[in-house]
Design a protein around this motif. Structure first.
Motif, short mmCIF file in Angstrom:
data_model
loop_
_atom_site.label_atom_id
_atom_site.label_comp_id
_atom_site.label_asym_id
_atom_site.label_seq_id
_atom_site.Cartn_x
_atom_site.Cartn_y
_atom_site.Cartn_z
N LEU A 155 26.84 -74.26 45.39
CA LEU A 155 25.60 -74.16 46.15
C LEU A 155 24.48 -73.90 45.17
CD1 LEU A 155 24.72 -74.28 49.13
CD2 LEU A 155 24.72 -71.79 49.13
N VAL A 156 23.55 -74.84 45.04
CA VAL A 156 22.47 -74.75 44.06
C VAL A 156 21.17 -74.47 44.80
CG1 VAL A 156 21.27 -75.95 42.21
CG2 VAL A 156 23.69 -76.43 42.63
N ALA A 157 20.48 -73.41 44.37
CA ALA A 157 19.17 -73.11 44.96
C ALA A 157 18.10 -73.73 44.07
CB ALA A 157 18.98 -71.61 45.07
N VAL A 158 17.40 -74.71 44.60
CA VAL A 158 16.35 -75.40 43.83
C VAL A 158 15.00 -74.95 44.37
CG1 VAL A 158 15.44 -77.65 43.15
CG2 VAL A 158 17.88 -77.41 43.63
N PRO A 159 14.14 -74.37 43.49
CA PRO A 159 12.83 -73.92 44.00
C PRO A 159 11.97 -75.08 44.46
CG PRO A 159 12.99 -73.63 41.62
CD PRO A 159 14.33 -74.06 42.07
N HIS A 160 11.22 -74.84 45.51
CA HIS A 160 10.37 -75.90 46.07
C HIS A 160 9.33 -76.41 45.07
CE1 HIS A 160 11.95 -75.66 50.07
NE2 HIS A 160 11.60 -74.41 50.25
N LEU A 161 8.99 -75.58 44.06
CA LEU A 161 7.91 -76.00 43.18
C LEU A 161 8.23 -77.28 42.42
CD1 LEU A 161 8.45 -75.23 39.91
CD2 LEU A 161 8.17 -72.93 40.81
N LYS A 162 9.51 -77.70 42.44
CA LYS A 162 9.88 -78.98 41.82
C LYS A 162 9.14 -80.13 42.49
CE LYS A 162 13.04 -77.31 39.06
NZ LYS A 162 12.75 -77.23 37.63
N LEU A 163 8.70 -79.85 43.73
CA LEU A 163 7.96 -80.89 44.47
C LEU A 163 6.75 -81.38 43.70
CD1 LEU A 163 7.45 -79.72 48.18
CD2 LEU A 163 8.53 -81.80 47.41
N TRP A 164 6.12 -80.45 42.94
CA TRP A 164 4.84 -80.78 42.31
C TRP A 164 4.99 -81.87 41.25
CZ3 TRP A 164 2.42 -79.10 45.98
CH2 TRP A 164 2.37 -77.77 46.41
N ASP A 165 6.05 -81.80 40.46
CA ASP A 165 6.09 -82.69 39.30
C ASP A 165 7.43 -83.39 39.08
OD1 ASP A 165 7.55 -80.52 38.64
OD2 ASP A 165 6.42 -79.96 36.86
N THR A 166 8.35 -83.34 40.08
CA THR A 166 9.67 -83.95 39.89
C THR A 166 9.92 -84.98 40.99
OG1 THR A 166 10.44 -81.83 39.05
CG2 THR A 166 12.14 -83.43 39.63
N ALA A 167 10.53 -86.09 40.58
CA ALA A 167 10.91 -87.10 41.59
C ALA A 167 12.07 -86.57 42.42
CB ALA A 167 11.30 -88.39 40.89
N ILE A 168 11.96 -86.69 43.73
CA ILE A 168 13.04 -86.24 44.62
C ILE A 168 13.64 -87.47 45.28
CG2 ILE A 168 13.54 -84.94 46.73
CD1 ILE A 168 11.23 -83.05 45.73
N TYR A 169 14.92 -87.70 44.99
CA TYR A 169 15.61 -88.86 45.57
C TYR A 169 16.31 -88.42 46.84
CZ TYR A 169 15.00 -90.86 40.91
OH TYR A 169 14.47 -91.32 39.75
N ASN A 170 15.96 -89.04 47.95
CA ASN A 170 16.60 -88.70 49.22
C ASN A 170 17.37 -89.94 49.70
OD1 ASN A 170 17.26 -88.06 51.89
ND2 ASN A 170 15.48 -86.72 52.08
N ALA A 171 18.70 -89.82 49.76
CA ALA A 171 19.55 -90.99 50.02
C ALA A 171 19.57 -91.41 51.48
CB ALA A 171 20.97 -90.71 49.55
N ASN A 172 19.33 -90.48 52.40
CA ASN A 172 19.40 -90.87 53.82
C ASN A 172 18.16 -90.49 54.61
OD1 ASN A 172 20.51 -88.29 53.31
ND2 ASN A 172 21.30 -88.20 55.38
N ASN A 173 17.29 -89.68 54.04
CA ASN A 173 15.97 -89.42 54.59
C ASN A 173 15.98 -89.07 56.08
OD1 ASN A 173 13.24 -89.13 54.33
ND2 ASN A 173 12.78 -91.27 54.84
N GLY A 174 16.77 -88.09 56.42
CA GLY A 174 16.78 -87.60 57.79
C GLY A 174 17.66 -88.39 58.75
N GLY A 175 18.22 -89.51 58.29
CA GLY A 175 19.06 -90.33 59.16
C GLY A 175 20.53 -90.22 58.77
N THR A 176 21.32 -91.16 59.26
CA THR A 176 22.75 -91.14 58.94
C THR A 176 23.14 -92.31 58.05
OG1 THR A 176 23.22 -92.37 60.96
CG2 THR A 176 23.40 -89.98 61.09
N SER A 177 22.16 -93.11 57.64
CA SER A 177 22.49 -94.28 56.82
C SER A 177 22.32 -93.95 55.34
CB SER A 177 21.57 -95.45 57.19
OG SER A 177 21.82 -95.85 58.51
N LEU A 178 23.42 -93.96 54.64
CA LEU A 178 23.40 -93.66 53.21
C LEU A 178 24.16 -94.76 52.48
CD1 LEU A 178 23.89 -90.26 51.55
CD2 LEU A 178 25.26 -92.17 50.76
N GLN A 179 23.46 -95.48 51.64
CA GLN A 179 24.11 -96.62 50.98
C GLN A 179 25.04 -96.14 49.86
OE1 GLN A 179 22.24 -99.60 48.16
NE2 GLN A 179 22.23 -100.78 50.06
#
Lengths: 209, 399
Positions: free
Chosen positions: A86-110
């Protein structure tokens, strides 16, 4: 502690107005620096609640950490990796890091399963066979397309099955199922795997990722 | 004349094109109700959540002879006749599919139709032929101008080789190279083959979903002399002609909505849930004293046709935390119209013993039942299994 400071400070520094302002300013600056990231994370937490870059159940990759979002807190987002960390990632990564979201709130993940084949083979047959491998997987989600991509390389042909599992949590089982059964089908048909030179192997790994 | 048109409207044997199939009214409400019942049972306990006019302990199961009289096996011949009529509209089509859900009778209907028309049915390939990808059974059809397959679900496996035969057959049949054919097919198999093989443009027929009134009419007719059947929940009559129509609708509409309008499933509920008053409650008064023989005989004659229907929704429910292994197994069995134990290892991504253990566990809980060696989702579990699979985004049938 406060009493000790109240006694000690006037002994060290003359308690004039100028000295006090300087001292308190220095203390404020130090605290500000210390809590900069904390406050930044809290503000980023508010922004994440509005922009929704990740939600519980999403599969995200943030600075090399890949896993399922389990909890979105005020300061951190908790991501469970496939290794069950279980990794706790601080939200501040939002400012300068690319966030890859594979399913973006849905159930489809390629998912992608790769096959590296010797150049001498009938590509049309392999393409159909690999499509059938995906079609006959118990994990396959039928609402999404199945795509078999072939890419010619100096050492042979790189095939990729791109398909979606029913549940994003099944992604590793799905890829494993595709790989195991795909290998079996290709092997039965007498199709040889490519023998990659070391640099080509690195190149292929980069292409797959 | 008016009677004839009423009977036609109440007939359960309307063969329609798939795109005009409709589930009965309140099907969605039935699903919500099932979820609500599960929640209340969890919160306040089973007994409190099931306040009934007649307790199950006061009733007993019907003897087999009486059951065979009151709820005889479904005679699918009227459906065969309606299929025959419907096929007149598709004389030019090289292939026609007749689909139904599990226990929906497509196999019997197509077999009966083929026998009536003196049309040969293709032999079912063996498991070995399917696993090896043998096309020998497909070649049998090349000699025939007209042929039928009662159960297409037995002609494929979800396996890279197991798809080859059915793909070859359907490609040839749909292009008209194999003459004319009628194929019975499980609705789940149809859903799968639509994606795996492609069935665009094929005429697909099915039995229209039943409403509560049609179901009441069918059960009354099937029993011959119409029995008086009470529901244990409101304690009111649900079959007799003089009963309040709203009650008829409410109780049997609930049943048919639960079964998505499928007679085959509804018949299993009907048969499994019918009860008669237990002897003790018949022959004892409220204080537990035996009645005199005379009054008892009179009472027996009065209540000989008095039957009770237990709550239709009390069934083998799947827990919400059903694991992936069980879910995948259930889905696989539905897609294949049931499978033998030996076939499981070819179609599931688990080891042989894992698949068998999962099968044993589900069979023990009454979720699966065996018919001629093939394990299939039991009729009384079908609705909850379908709902679970749909909620988890698995491919489900169109019916």
């Amino acid at each position: 502690m406060i009493a000790a400071l109240a006694i000690a400070v006037p002994i060290i520094i003359e308690p004039s107005l100028r000295n006090m302002v300087t001292l308190l300013g220095a203390i404020g600056l130090a605290i500000g620096f210390a809590l900069k990231d904390y406050v930044s994370s809290l503000i980023a937490g508010v922004v994440s609640a509005v922009e929704l870059p990740y939600r519980p159940g999403d599969w995200v990759k943030i600075e090399g950490t890949y896993g399922e979002v389990k909890h979105v807190g005020m300061r951190t987002v908790k991501v469970q990796t496939p290794d069950d960390d279980l990794v706790a990632v601080p939200h501040l990564k939002l400012w300068d890091t690319a966030i890859y979201n594979a399913n973006n709130g849905g159930t489809s993940l390629q998912c992608v399963a790769s096959f590296y084949l010797h150049p001498e083979h009938e590509a049309g047959w392999v393409r159909k066979a690999l499509r059938d491998v995906a079609l006959t997987s118990a994990y396959l989600k039928f609402d999404e397309p199945i795509i078999v991509v072939a890419e010619e390389k100096p050492w042979g042909t790189h095939y990729r099955i791109r398909a979606y599992p029913v549940d994003p949590r099944q992604q590793f089982l799905f890829i494993t199922d595709l790989t195991v059964r795909g290998k079996a089908v290709l092997s039965t048909a007498g199709i040889q795997p490519a023998l990659l030179p070391p640099d080509a192997a690195l190149d292929a790994r980069g292409a797959a990722s | 004349m008016a009677q004839g048109s009423t009977n036609a409207a109440l007939s359960p044997w309307n063969v329609v094109a798939l795109d005009t199939f409709q589930t009965p009214e309140r099907t969605q409400a039935s699903q919500w109700r099932r979820s609500w019942r599960a929640a209340t049972t969890w919160m306040i306990g089973k007994e409190a959540s099931e306040r009934q006019a007649k307790q199950e302990s006061e009733l007993r199961a019907l003897p087999e002879v009486k059951l065979a009289h009151v709820a005889p096996p479904i005679d699918w011949m009227p459906a065969t006749e309606r299929l025959k009529q419907a096929l007149n509209d598709y004389e030019d089509a090289p292939a026609v599919l007749f689909i139904s859900p599990p226990y929906g009778g497509h196999s019997t209907v197509v077999s009966q139709w083929a026998a009536q028309q003196d049309i040969p049915c293709l032999t079912v390939p063996t498991l070995k032929e399917l696993v090896d990808g043998s096309l020998a059974w497909v070649e049998d059809a090349t000699q025939l101008k007209r042929w039928a397959i009662p159960a297409l679900e037995y002609h494929f496996l979800r396996h890279t080789n197991g798809l080859q035969g059915v793909r070859e057959l359907l490609e040839r049949a749909l292009s008209g190279r194999l003459g004319q054919s009628v194929m019975g097919c499980d609705s789940w198999t149809y859903a799968y083959l639509q994606h795996a093989v492609g069935l665009e443009g094929v005429p697909v027929l099915t039995l229209q979903g039943l409403e509560g009134e049609q179901l009441a009419h069918y059960f009354s007719q099937a029993a011959g002399e119409c029995p008086t059947v009470y529901s244990t929940r409101p304690g009111k009559s649900i079959l007799t002609s003089d009963s309040d129509q709203k009650v008829v609708f409410k109780e049997l509409q609930r049943l048919t909505a639960h079964c998505r309008g499928h007679l085959g499933i509804a018949w299993h509920y009907w048969r499994e849930r019918l009860r008669e008053p237990a002897e003790d409650s018949d022959s004892s008064d409220n204080n537990g004293h035996k009645r005199s023989d005379k009054s008892s005989d009179k009472e027996d004659s009065d209540t000989s046709q008095e039957l009770w229907l237990l709550d239709a929704l009390a069934e083998a429910e799947l827990p919400t935390d059903t694991g992936d292994l069980a879910t995948l197994l259930l889905h696989t069995l539905l897609i294949h119209g049931g499978l033998e134990d030996q076939a499981l290892k070819h179609v599931l991504p688990f080891s042989d013993h894992e698949a068998l253990n999962a099968r044993f566990a589900l069979a023990r809980r009454g979720i699966l039942s065996s018919q001629q060696g093939r394990w299939q989702v039991a009729p009384l579990s079908y609705a909850s299994v379908r709902q679970l699979l749909e909620s988890r985004n698995y491919l489900v049938d169109p019916l």
